[in-house]
Write a protein that holds these residues in place. Structure first.
Motif, PDB file in Angstrom:
ATOM      1  N   VAL A  41     -33.036  21.818   9.670  1.00 34.09           N
ATOM      2  CA  VAL A  41     -34.733  22.514   9.176  1.00 34.09           C
ATOM      3  C   VAL A  41     -33.561  22.953   7.756  1.00 34.09           C
ATOM      4  O   VAL A  41     -32.668  23.822   7.541  1.00 34.09           O
ATOM      5  N   ALA A  42     -34.527  22.399   7.103  1.00 36.99           N
ATOM      6  CA  ALA A  42     -33.999  22.208   5.122  1.00 36.99           C
ATOM      7  C   ALA A  42     -35.044  22.284   4.244  1.00 36.99           C
ATOM      8  O   ALA A  42     -35.943  21.994   4.882  1.00 36.99           O
ATOM      9  N   PRO A  43     -35.050  22.702   2.561  1.00 36.62           N
ATOM     10  CA  PRO A  43     -35.891  22.503   1.704  1.00 36.62           C
ATOM     11  C   PRO A  43     -36.110  21.431   2.076  1.00 36.62           C
ATOM     12  O   PRO A  43     -35.379  20.452   2.335  1.00 36.62           O
ATOM     13  N   THR A  44     -37.528  20.714   2.020  1.00 36.07           N
ATOM     14  CA  THR A  44     -38.272  19.367   2.468  1.00 36.07           C
ATOM     15  C   THR A  44     -39.002  19.314   0.730  1.00 36.07           C
ATOM     16  O   THR A  44     -39.631  19.731   0.574  1.00 36.07           O
ATOM     17  N   MET A  45     -38.476  17.795   0.567  1.00 34.51           N
ATOM     18  CA  MET A  45     -38.690  17.458  -0.760  1.00 34.51           C
ATOM     19  C   MET A  45     -39.595  15.887  -0.548  1.00 34.51           C
ATOM     20  O   MET A  45     -38.686  15.013  -0.006  1.00 34.51           O
ATOM     21  N   THR A  46     -40.629  15.868  -0.772  1.00 36.09           N
ATOM     22  CA  THR A  46     -42.042  14.418  -0.316  1.00 36.09           C
ATOM     23  C   THR A  46     -42.265  13.820  -1.052  1.00 36.09           C
ATOM     24  O   THR A  46     -43.073  14.052  -2.186  1.00 36.09           O
ATOM     25  N   PHE A  47     -41.302  12.314  -1.813  1.00 44.23           N
ATOM     26  CA  PHE A  47     -42.236  11.536  -2.400  1.00 44.23           C
ATOM     27  C   PHE A  47     -43.209  10.543  -1.873  1.00 44.23           C
ATOM     28  O   PHE A  47     -43.344  10.105  -1.124  1.00 44.23           O
ATOM     29  N   LEU A  48     -44.157  11.092  -2.837  1.00 43.19           N
ATOM     30  CA  LEU A  48     -45.309   9.616  -2.585  1.00 43.19           C
ATOM     31  C   LEU A  48     -45.910   8.762  -3.311  1.00 43.19           C
ATOM     32  O   LEU A  48     -45.967   9.423  -4.529  1.00 43.19           O
ATOM     33  N   TYR A  49     -45.421   7.317  -3.718  1.00 40.64           N
ATOM     34  CA  TYR A  49     -45.405   6.615  -4.893  1.00 40.64           C
ATOM     35  C   TYR A  49     -46.162   5.630  -4.945  1.00 40.64           C
ATOM     36  O   TYR A  49     -46.762   4.906  -2.995  1.00 40.64           O
ATOM     37  N   CYS A  50     -46.232   5.386  -5.772  1.00 44.73           N
ATOM     38  CA  CYS A  50     -47.079   3.373  -5.414  1.00 44.73           C
ATOM     39  C   CYS A  50     -46.637   2.277  -4.625  1.00 44.73           C
ATOM     40  O   CYS A  50     -45.372   1.857  -6.447  1.00 44.73           O
ATOM     41  N   TYR A  51     -45.719   2.069  -3.706  1.00 43.28           N
ATOM     42  CA  TYR A  51     -44.930   1.424  -3.712  1.00 43.28           C
ATOM     43  C   TYR A  51     -45.208  -0.605  -4.522  1.00 43.28           C
ATOM     44  O   TYR A  51     -44.336  -1.473  -5.178  1.00 43.28           O
ATOM     45  N   SER A 150     -52.251   2.400  -7.317  1.00 46.43           N
ATOM     46  CA  SER A 150     -51.945   3.907  -8.133  1.00 46.43           C
ATOM     47  C   SER A 150     -51.986   3.898  -9.448  1.00 46.43           C
ATOM     48  O   SER A 150     -52.047   5.150  -9.753  1.00 46.43           O
ATOM     49  N   GLY A 151     -50.821   3.808  -9.465  1.00 43.32           N
ATOM     50  CA  GLY A 151     -49.173   4.029  -9.998  1.00 43.32           C
ATOM     51  C   GLY A 151     -49.080   5.666  -9.690  1.00 43.32           C
ATOM     52  O   GLY A 151     -48.905   6.586 -10.690  1.00 43.32           O
ATOM     53  N   ALA A 152     -49.314   6.379  -8.544  1.00 40.81           N
ATOM     54  CA  ALA A 152     -48.315   7.168  -8.316  1.00 40.81           C
ATOM     55  C   ALA A 152     -47.655   8.048  -8.028  1.00 40.81           C
ATOM     56  O   ALA A 152     -47.197   6.848  -7.575  1.00 40.81           O
ATOM     57  N   PHE A 153     -47.171   8.666  -7.936  1.00 36.91           N
ATOM     58  CA  PHE A 153     -46.131   9.548  -8.529  1.00 36.91           C
ATOM     59  C   PHE A 153     -45.973  10.580  -7.964  1.00 36.91           C
ATOM     60  O   PHE A 153     -45.743  11.294  -8.639  1.00 36.91           O
ATOM     61  N   GLU A 154     -46.236  11.241  -6.407  1.00 36.90           N
ATOM     62  CA  GLU A 154     -46.811  12.613  -6.163  1.00 36.90           C
ATOM     63  C   GLU A 154     -45.764  13.079  -5.578  1.00 36.90           C
ATOM     64  O   GLU A 154     -45.193  12.926  -4.584  1.00 36.90           O
ATOM     65  N   ILE A 155     -44.651  14.280  -5.794  1.00 41.68           N
ATOM     66  CA  ILE A 155     -43.364  15.060  -5.570  1.00 41.68           C
ATOM     67  C   ILE A 155     -44.389  16.457  -4.607  1.00 41.68           C
ATOM     68  O   ILE A 155     -44.786  17.049  -5.334  1.00 41.68           O
ATOM     69  N   THR A 156     -44.104  16.526  -3.120  1.00 43.43           N
ATOM     70  CA  THR A 156     -44.015  18.124  -3.065  1.00 43.43           C
ATOM     71  C   THR A 156     -43.182  18.612  -2.560  1.00 43.43           C
ATOM     72  O   THR A 156     -41.742  17.664  -2.262  1.00 43.43           O
ATOM     73  N   LEU A 157     -42.854  19.929  -2.486  1.00 44.81           N
ATOM     74  CA  LEU A 157     -41.644  20.788  -2.268  1.00 44.81           C
ATOM     75  C   LEU A 157     -41.980  21.637  -1.092  1.00 44.81           C
ATOM     76  O   LEU A 157     -42.905  22.929  -1.754  1.00 44.81           O
ATOM     77  N   ASN A 158     -42.106  21.547   0.234  1.00 47.94           N
ATOM     78  CA  ASN A 158     -41.999  22.287   1.284  1.00 47.94           C
ATOM     79  C   ASN A 158     -43.545  22.771   1.629  1.00 47.94           C
ATOM     80  O   ASN A 158     -43.841  23.561   1.248  1.00 47.94           O
TER      81      ASN A 158
END
Length: 199
Positions: A41-51, A150-158
Motif C-alpha cells: 500500500v503506497a501512493p499509486t500512479m495510473t497511466f491510461l494510454y492509447c496502445y 484516442s491519442g490519450a495519455f492520462e495520468i492519475t495519482l491516487n
C-alpha cells in the motif's frame, strides 16, 4: 439439387458467422494487460494510454524515470478505451473483416444467402484470394486503428487526475511531472517508504 446446394451454402455462411463471433469474443477478451510495479500500500500512479498510437514505449520510459526518483510509488498502466461508439464500431469492423476473409477463402458467397445475384467484384475477389484477403485485412486494420486511436495519455495519482494529453495536447516533461507529484503528495514529508523496496 439446387435446394441441397443452397442449403449447404447457407450452412457454410452460418458457420462463417459463428467463427467471426468466436473471433470477436476472443479479441474482445484480449485486453492490454495492466502493468504493475510494487505490491504494498503506497501512493499509486495510473497511466491510461492509447496502445494503438504506440504510446507503450512512452509509458515504459516514465516508469523507469519514476522508479529512479520515487521508488515508493506503485505504477499501473493500461489501455485507454476510446469514447462513445468508436469502440463498438471497431468491434463490428473486426467481425465484418473476419466474415469477409473467411467467405473469400471458403468460396462462399454471402449474397446467395440473401437471395441476391453475386456481383462481379465478388467473383474477382474469389479469383484473387490471397490479394483480396491481404487487402481486406489491412484495410480493416486501418479502419479499426482510426476508430480506436484516442491519442490519450492520462495520468492519475491516487485516483486524482494530474495530467491529460487529451486536454493539453502533449506529454508532461519529467520535471513537470516531478513537480506535480511533489505538490500533490507533499512528497518529502508525507509519503511513507515502501517496505518491499530493496535499497
Amino acid at each position: 439439387m439446387d435446394s441441397f446446394s443452397s442449403r449447404n451454402r447457407n450452412i457454410a455462411f452460418l458457420v462463417l458467422c459463428l467463427c467471426a463471433c468466436y473471433a470477436l469474443a476472443m479479441e474482445g477478451g484480449k485486453e492490454i494487460p495492466a502493468t504493475k510495479f510494487g505490491q504494498s500500500v503506497a501512493p499509486t500512479m495510473t497511466f491510461l494510454y492509447c496502445y494503438s498510437c504506440g504510446y507503450r514505449k512512452a509509458f515504459d520510459d516514465y516508469v523507469n524515470i519514476l522508479g529512479d526518483k520515487y521508488p515508493q510509488i506503485i505504477v499501473h498502466g493500461g489501455n485507454y478505451d476510446p469514447p462513445g461508439m468508436n469502440y463498438y464500431l471497431s468491434k463490428l469492423i473486426f467481425a465484418l473483416k473476419i466474415i469477409i476473409i473467411l467467405s473469400v477463402v471458403s468460396s462462399v458467397s454471402p449474397f446467395t444467402f440473401f437471395g441476391i445475384n453475386t456481383p462481379s467484384w465478388w467473383s474477382h475477389l474469389q479469383s484473387n484470394k490471397i490479394y483480396a484477403c491481404m487487402m481486406i485485412f489491412f484495410l480493416g486494420n486501418m479502419i479499426e486503428g482510426q476508430l480506436i486511436s484516442s491519442g490519450a495519455f492520462e495520468i492519475t495519482l491516487n485516483d486524482v487526475p494530474v495530467w491529460s494529453k487529451l486536454e493539453t495536447g502533449k506529454f508532461p516533461a519529467p520535471d513537470v511531472l516531478f513537480q506535480i507529484i511533489d505538490n500533490q503528495l507533499q512528497f518529502t514529508d508525507k509519503v511513507q517508504e515502501n517496505p518491499d523496496f530493496v535499497k
